[in-house]
Design a protein around this motif. Structure first.
Motif, PDB file in Angstrom:
ATOM      1  N   ASP A 161      -5.530  -0.930  -2.318  1.00 33.98           N
ATOM      2  CA  ASP A 161      -6.688  -0.027  -2.181  1.00 33.98           C
ATOM      3  C   ASP A 161      -6.493   1.241  -3.003  1.00 33.98           C
ATOM      4  O   ASP A 161      -7.412   1.713  -3.662  1.00 33.98           O
ATOM      5  N   SER A 162      -5.271   1.787  -2.955  1.00 34.39           N
ATOM      6  CA  SER A 162      -5.038   3.017  -3.717  1.00 34.39           C
ATOM      7  C   SER A 162      -4.395   2.729  -5.068  1.00 34.39           C
ATOM      8  O   SER A 162      -4.083   3.651  -5.820  1.00 34.39           O
ATOM      9  N   ALA A 163      -4.180   1.457  -5.389  1.00 34.29           N
ATOM     10  CA  ALA A 163      -3.600   1.050  -6.676  1.00 34.29           C
ATOM     11  C   ALA A 163      -2.246   1.694  -6.921  1.00 34.29           C
ATOM     12  O   ALA A 163      -1.963   2.193  -8.012  1.00 34.29           O
ATOM     13  N   THR A 164      -1.389   1.692  -5.883  1.00 34.02           N
ATOM     14  CA  THR A 164      -0.082   2.334  -6.032  1.00 34.02           C
ATOM     15  C   THR A 164       1.041   1.420  -5.525  1.00 34.02           C
ATOM     16  O   THR A 164       0.808   0.495  -4.747  1.00 34.02           O
ATOM     17  N   ILE A 165       2.248   1.706  -5.988  1.00 36.86           N
ATOM     18  CA  ILE A 165       3.466   1.128  -5.412  1.00 36.86           C
ATOM     19  C   ILE A 165       4.298   2.323  -4.966  1.00 36.86           C
ATOM     20  O   ILE A 165       4.348   3.331  -5.689  1.00 36.86           O
ATOM     21  N   THR A 166       4.961   2.217  -3.834  1.00 39.26           N
ATOM     22  CA  THR A 166       5.786   3.348  -3.377  1.00 39.26           C
ATOM     23  C   THR A 166       6.793   3.708  -4.479  1.00 39.26           C
ATOM     24  O   THR A 166       7.393   2.840  -5.103  1.00 39.26           O
TER      25      THR A 166
END
Ligand code: F6R
Ligand code: MN
Length: 200
Positions: free
Chosen positions: A15-20
């Motif tokens: 959803d936020s297009a991120t990887i930690t």
């Protein structure tokens, strides 16, 4: 040596297009000058605003010999003329370095080309795994109407050579045709555009 778990385990948030632990790099229309064949359509779309075309989130990690790197790519839906939104595309600086793409969502594919005349469009959708051999330029294309998301996994020392393919451009383009998305020689698409232009 035991690496801490936060370096070993990452989480993808589509959803936020991120990887930690990853920083995200955005590529906008203005970053993609020269990538689309229909220059008039490109200029017209850019005139309406500098839309984001794709982003890549790459976590920091070990980058020595034998290490692997990975990136979450998200290509937005859209078109410039008939040509679907795409990534710049590159060879790896270490030419022999291969890569594995894993589809996480959406519909599209990879344009794969080498210096020996090989050109093909390989589909990429959720649950697809595409092996990109070494010495092969690769570009992702979103042919759907939702974001195309994927993970690319490659040797950490691969590096990116954008100029190697940008000089002559990819020979294949992926365009909206009468029966849906189709890959065709760039030269043919350009010729069609010039014919249409001549009729105006
Ligand atoms: C890494 C790789 C992908 C791309 C991403 C964006 O080697 O192939 O993570 O970096 O699809 O495309 P480019 O790098 O061509 O802008
Ligand atoms: Mn790559």
């Amino acid at each position: 040596m035991k690496a801490s778990i936060d370096k070993l385990l990452r989480h993808i948030d589509l959803d936020s297009a991120t990887i930690t632990g990853a920083t995200s790099q955005q590529r906008r229309l203005s970053d993609l000058a020269g990538c689309f064949v229909d220059v008039a359509a490109y200029d017209a779309l850019l005139g309406q605003g500098d839309a984001e075309v794709y982003s890549v989130a790459t976590p920091e990690g070990p980058d020595g010999a034998g290490d692997l790197a990975f990136g979450l790519g998200i290509v937005q839906p859209g078109r410039v003329g008939d040509e679907y939104f795409l990534t710049k595309g590159h060879y790896h600086s270490w030419r022999e370095a291969a890569e594995v793409y894993i589809g996480l969502g959406g519909h599209g594919g990879l344009v794969l080309e080498d210096d020996h005349g090989m050109s093909q469009f390989v589909p990429l959708a959720e649950h697809d795994v595409v092996y990109v051999p070494g010495c092969t330029a690769h570009r992702t294309v979103n042919t759907g109407d939702e974001p195309l998301t994927y993970l690319g996994i490659y040797p950490a020392t691969a590096g990116h050579d954008y100029a190697g393919i940008a000089a002559d451009g990819f020979r294949l383009v992926v365009v909206a045709g009468p029966d849906g998305p189709q890959a065709m020689p760039r030269a043919d698409y350009l010729k069609n555009l010039q014919v249409k232009e001549g009729h105006r």
